[in-house]
Design a protein around this motif. Structure first.
Motif, PDB file in Angstrom:
ATOM      1  N   ARG A 109       0.826  -1.200   0.000  1.00  0.00           N
ATOM      2  CA  ARG A 109       0.000   0.000   0.000  1.00  0.00           C
ATOM      3  C   ARG A 109       0.864   1.255   0.000  1.00  0.00           C
ATOM      4  N   ARG A 110       1.962   1.228   0.787  1.00  0.00           N
ATOM      5  CA  ARG A 110       2.851   2.399   0.808  1.00  0.00           C
ATOM      6  C   ARG A 110       3.519   2.598  -0.543  1.00  0.00           C
ATOM      7  N   LEU A 111       3.881   1.471  -1.217  1.00  0.00           N
ATOM      8  CA  LEU A 111       4.489   1.601  -2.537  1.00  0.00           C
ATOM      9  C   LEU A 111       3.512   2.204  -3.534  1.00  0.00           C
ATOM     10  N   ARG A 112       2.227   1.831  -3.391  1.00  0.00           N
ATOM     11  CA  ARG A 112       1.234   2.407  -4.297  1.00  0.00           C
ATOM     12  C   ARG A 112       1.105   3.914  -4.069  1.00  0.00           C
ATOM     13  N   LEU A 113       1.323   4.362  -2.825  1.00  0.00           N
ATOM     14  CA  LEU A 113       1.212   5.785  -2.529  1.00  0.00           C
ATOM     15  C   LEU A 113       2.376   6.585  -3.092  1.00  0.00           C
ATOM     16  N   LEU A 114       3.503   5.923  -3.381  1.00  0.00           N
ATOM     17  CA  LEU A 114       4.651   6.621  -3.947  1.00  0.00           C
ATOM     18  C   LEU A 114       4.357   7.008  -5.387  1.00  0.00           C
ATOM     19  N   SER A 115       4.781   8.185  -5.738  1.00  0.00           N
ATOM     20  CA  SER A 115       4.608   8.619  -7.122  1.00  0.00           C
ATOM     21  C   SER A 115       5.615   7.919  -8.020  1.00  0.00           C
ATOM     22  N   ARG A 116       5.411   8.042  -9.298  1.00  0.00           N
ATOM     23  CA  ARG A 116       6.324   7.410 -10.251  1.00  0.00           C
ATOM     24  C   ARG A 116       7.720   8.004 -10.143  1.00  0.00           C
ATOM     25  N   THR A 117       7.789   9.291  -9.886  1.00  0.00           N
ATOM     26  CA  THR A 117       9.103   9.939  -9.730  1.00  0.00           C
ATOM     27  C   THR A 117       9.831   9.405  -8.506  1.00  0.00           C
ATOM     28  N   ASP A 118       9.099   9.215  -7.407  1.00  0.00           N
ATOM     29  CA  ASP A 118       9.725   8.680  -6.192  1.00  0.00           C
ATOM     30  C   ASP A 118      10.266   7.281  -6.423  1.00  0.00           C
ATOM     31  N   ARG A 119       9.492   6.444  -7.140  1.00  0.00           N
ATOM     32  CA  ARG A 119       9.959   5.085  -7.408  1.00  0.00           C
ATOM     33  C   ARG A 119      11.214   5.090  -8.277  1.00  0.00           C
ATOM     34  N   VAL A 120      11.265   6.008  -9.240  1.00  0.00           N
ATOM     35  CA  VAL A 120      12.454   6.108 -10.095  1.00  0.00           C
ATOM     36  C   VAL A 120      13.663   6.547  -9.281  1.00  0.00           C
ATOM     37  N   VAL A 121      13.453   7.529  -8.398  1.00  0.00           N
ATOM     38  CA  VAL A 121      14.563   8.028  -7.570  1.00  0.00           C
ATOM     39  C   VAL A 121      15.081   6.932  -6.644  1.00  0.00           C
ATOM     40  N   ILE A 122      14.174   6.202  -5.992  1.00  0.00           N
ATOM     41  CA  ILE A 122      14.587   5.124  -5.087  1.00  0.00           C
ATOM     42  C   ILE A 122      15.338   4.033  -5.855  1.00  0.00           C
ATOM     43  N   THR A 123      14.841   3.701  -7.050  1.00  0.00           N
ATOM     44  CA  THR A 123      15.526   2.689  -7.865  1.00  0.00           C
ATOM     45  C   THR A 123      16.935   3.134  -8.236  1.00  0.00           C
ATOM     46  N   LEU A 124      17.083   4.402  -8.616  1.00  0.00           N
ATOM     47  CA  LEU A 124      18.409   4.908  -8.976  1.00  0.00           C
ATOM     48  C   LEU A 124      19.333   4.950  -7.756  1.00  0.00           C
ATOM     49  N   MET A 125      18.788   5.315  -6.590  1.00  0.00           N
ATOM     50  CA  MET A 125      19.610   5.370  -5.374  1.00  0.00           C
ATOM     51  C   MET A 125      20.135   4.001  -4.981  1.00  0.00           C
ATOM     52  N   VAL A 126      19.399   2.951  -5.319  1.00  0.00           N
ATOM     53  CA  VAL A 126      19.865   1.593  -5.029  1.00  0.00           C
ATOM     54  C   VAL A 126      20.742   1.064  -6.150  1.00  0.00           C
ATOM     55  N   LEU A 127      20.332   1.322  -7.394  1.00  0.00           N
ATOM     56  CA  LEU A 127      21.005   0.716  -8.539  1.00  0.00           C
ATOM     57  C   LEU A 127      22.367   1.342  -8.821  1.00  0.00           C
ATOM     58  N   VAL A 128      22.455   2.671  -8.744  1.00  0.00           N
ATOM     59  CA  VAL A 128      23.723   3.343  -9.083  1.00  0.00           C
ATOM     60  C   VAL A 128      24.854   2.950  -8.125  1.00  0.00           C
ATOM     61  N   PRO A 129      24.669   3.018  -6.777  1.00  0.00           N
ATOM     62  CA  PRO A 129      25.748   2.547  -5.898  1.00  0.00           C
ATOM     63  C   PRO A 129      26.086   1.073  -6.104  1.00  0.00           C
ATOM     64  N   LEU A 130      25.064   0.245  -6.376  1.00  0.00           N
ATOM     65  CA  LEU A 130      25.316  -1.171  -6.601  1.00  0.00           C
ATOM     66  C   LEU A 130      26.184  -1.376  -7.837  1.00  0.00           C
ATOM     67  N   LEU A 131      25.897  -0.648  -8.912  1.00  0.00           N
ATOM     68  CA  LEU A 131      26.707  -0.768 -10.128  1.00  0.00           C
ATOM     69  C   LEU A 131      28.127  -0.251  -9.909  1.00  0.00           C
ATOM     70  N   LEU A 132      28.253   0.853  -9.161  1.00  0.00           N
ATOM     71  CA  LEU A 132      29.583   1.411  -8.901  1.00  0.00           C
ATOM     72  C   LEU A 132      30.430   0.452  -8.064  1.00  0.00           C
ATOM     73  N   VAL A 133      29.830  -0.108  -7.008  1.00  0.00           N
ATOM     74  CA  VAL A 133      30.571  -1.050  -6.166  1.00  0.00           C
ATOM     75  C   VAL A 133      30.942  -2.302  -6.955  1.00  0.00           C
ATOM     76  N   THR A 134      30.009  -2.779  -7.764  1.00  0.00           N
ATOM     77  CA  THR A 134      30.291  -3.971  -8.563  1.00  0.00           C
ATOM     78  C   THR A 134      31.388  -3.705  -9.587  1.00  0.00           C
ATOM     79  N   GLY A 135      31.303  -2.540 -10.254  1.00  0.00           N
ATOM     80  CA  GLY A 135      32.263  -2.242 -11.307  1.00  0.00           C
ATOM     81  C   GLY A 135      33.644  -1.863 -10.821  1.00  0.00           C
ATOM     82  N   PHE A 136      33.705  -1.193  -9.673  1.00  0.00           N
ATOM     83  CA  PHE A 136      34.991  -0.684  -9.204  1.00  0.00           C
ATOM     84  C   PHE A 136      35.587  -1.484  -8.051  1.00  0.00           C
ATOM     85  N   VAL A 137      34.826  -2.411  -7.469  1.00  0.00           N
ATOM     86  CA  VAL A 137      35.344  -3.185  -6.338  1.00  0.00           C
ATOM     87  C   VAL A 137      35.315  -4.680  -6.635  1.00  0.00           C
ATOM     88  N   TRP A 138      34.104  -5.225  -6.852  1.00  0.00           N
ATOM     89  CA  TRP A 138      33.985  -6.675  -6.932  1.00  0.00           C
ATOM     90  C   TRP A 138      34.534  -7.243  -8.233  1.00  0.00           C
TER      91      TRP A 138
END
Length: 318
Positions: free
Chosen positions: A27-56
């Motif tokens: 229900r809380r996810l449904r309350l999030l706007s599309r912009t909020d979901r995009v921002v949250i996805t980028l906040m998780v995905l970008v650090p994950l890609l950076l750590v994977t690409g530059f560390v692991w």
């Protein structure tokens, strides 16, 4: 008969609605706007890609290359896998390896036995809110902001053979950075100067979180300040102690900048990190051999990091 309608009315009342945790999250996810979901996805995905690409990925490539004799120049399709031969050469026929291990252990002992207790002692003093404690806290933490390479240049003003402050003050002619018998101790003093400020800040943050009632109860029982610290406060700082242990071990392993500025890790200043750099980007590039040295450092670091993570996860479960 008169109670019958009341009973029926009571039965007609629906039970209160309950929301399961999963349903609440949806229900809380449904309350999030599309912009909020995009921002949250980028906040998780970008650090994950950076750590994977530059560390692991580089770490995995290092482990794989440690089993080859690649020089970093030839084509990838001509890479020859040699198994554990590089590790055997590192241990048995590479003269700088044993002095480097000894110097890394000495580095660890100096930071752990001298610099760490001194940083903890300074944290205890500053926790008393003495007059001017803010100034001292800033002054002691200032070296942490500086890189080890810059610290090497700063201490060169003290250690210089001809124009250094130490030789001028004691009317001596010691080559602090050039003499292989004393340069490791000179470098350890400079490194410990920086490490003390870091440890002081970690313990000071931990001391601020200690419940004051514990100290008050110890004082009521007649315990001295020293006894209160070691019997009451220090056990409460167990998470900080584990962090300090891991940080100290990693600092001793990745020590590089300071010795590289002095003499590129030679003439008594051999360290594992300097040997890796010498073999990977040195005059005779040996990617496979340098990767074997880096893998040894990686394995040692992972042991302490795994212990730290296991301890934190166990405490969270408890």
């Amino acid at each position: 008969m008169s109670d019958q309608p009341l009973i029926q009315a009571d039965r007609a009342v629906p039970p209160p609605a309950t929301t399961t945790p999963t349903g609440g999250r949806r229900r809380r996810l449904r309350l999030l706007s599309r912009t909020d979901r995009v921002v949250i996805t980028l906040m998780v995905l970008v650090p994950l890609l950076l750590v994977t690409g530059f560390v692991w990925l580089p770490a995995a490539a290092t482990v794989l290359l440690s089993g080859t004799n690649w020089d970093g120049i030839g084509p990838l399709n001509e890479i020859e896998f040699v198994g554990a031969r590089n590790y055997d050469d590192v241990v048995n026929i590479y003269p700088p390896f044993v002095p480097a291990v000894q110097n890394n252990l000495l580095w660890l002992a100096a930071l752990f036995v001298v610099a760490t207790p001194f940083g903890m002692f300074l944290a205890v003093l500053l926790d008393k809110e003495l007059r001017g404690s803010r100034f001292y806290q800033t002054a002691l933490y200032l070296p942490v902001v500086l890189s080890l390479a810059l610290i090497g240049f700063v201490w060169q003003l003290l250690y210089s053979r001809d124009q250094g402050l130490i030789n001028a003050a004691f009317n001596s002619n010691v080559d602090w950075y050039g003499d292989s018998n004393v340069n490791i101790w000179a470098v350890l003093v400079a490194s410990g100067w920086r490490h003390v400020g870091y440890i002081m800040l970690l313990y000071l943050a931990g001391l601020k979180g200690v419940d004051p009632s514990l100290r008050e109860a110890a004082a009521v029982d007649g315990a001295s300040e020293t006894r209160t610290f070691f019997r009451v406060v220090f056990p409460v700082l167990r998470p900080i102690n584990i962090i300090v242990l891991v940080v100290t071990v990693i600092e001793s392993l990745r020590a590089f900048d300071l010795v590289w500025v002095v003499n590129k890790g030679r003439n008594g200043l051999e360290l594992l990190s300097a040997l890796v750099t010498q073999n990977v980007v040195g005059e005779a590039s040996r990617i496979g051999f340098g990767s074997a040295l880096a893998t040894i450092m990686l394995v040692v670091s992972l042991v302490f990091i795994t212990v730290y993570l296991a301890t934190v996860m166990r405490e969270n479960r408890e």
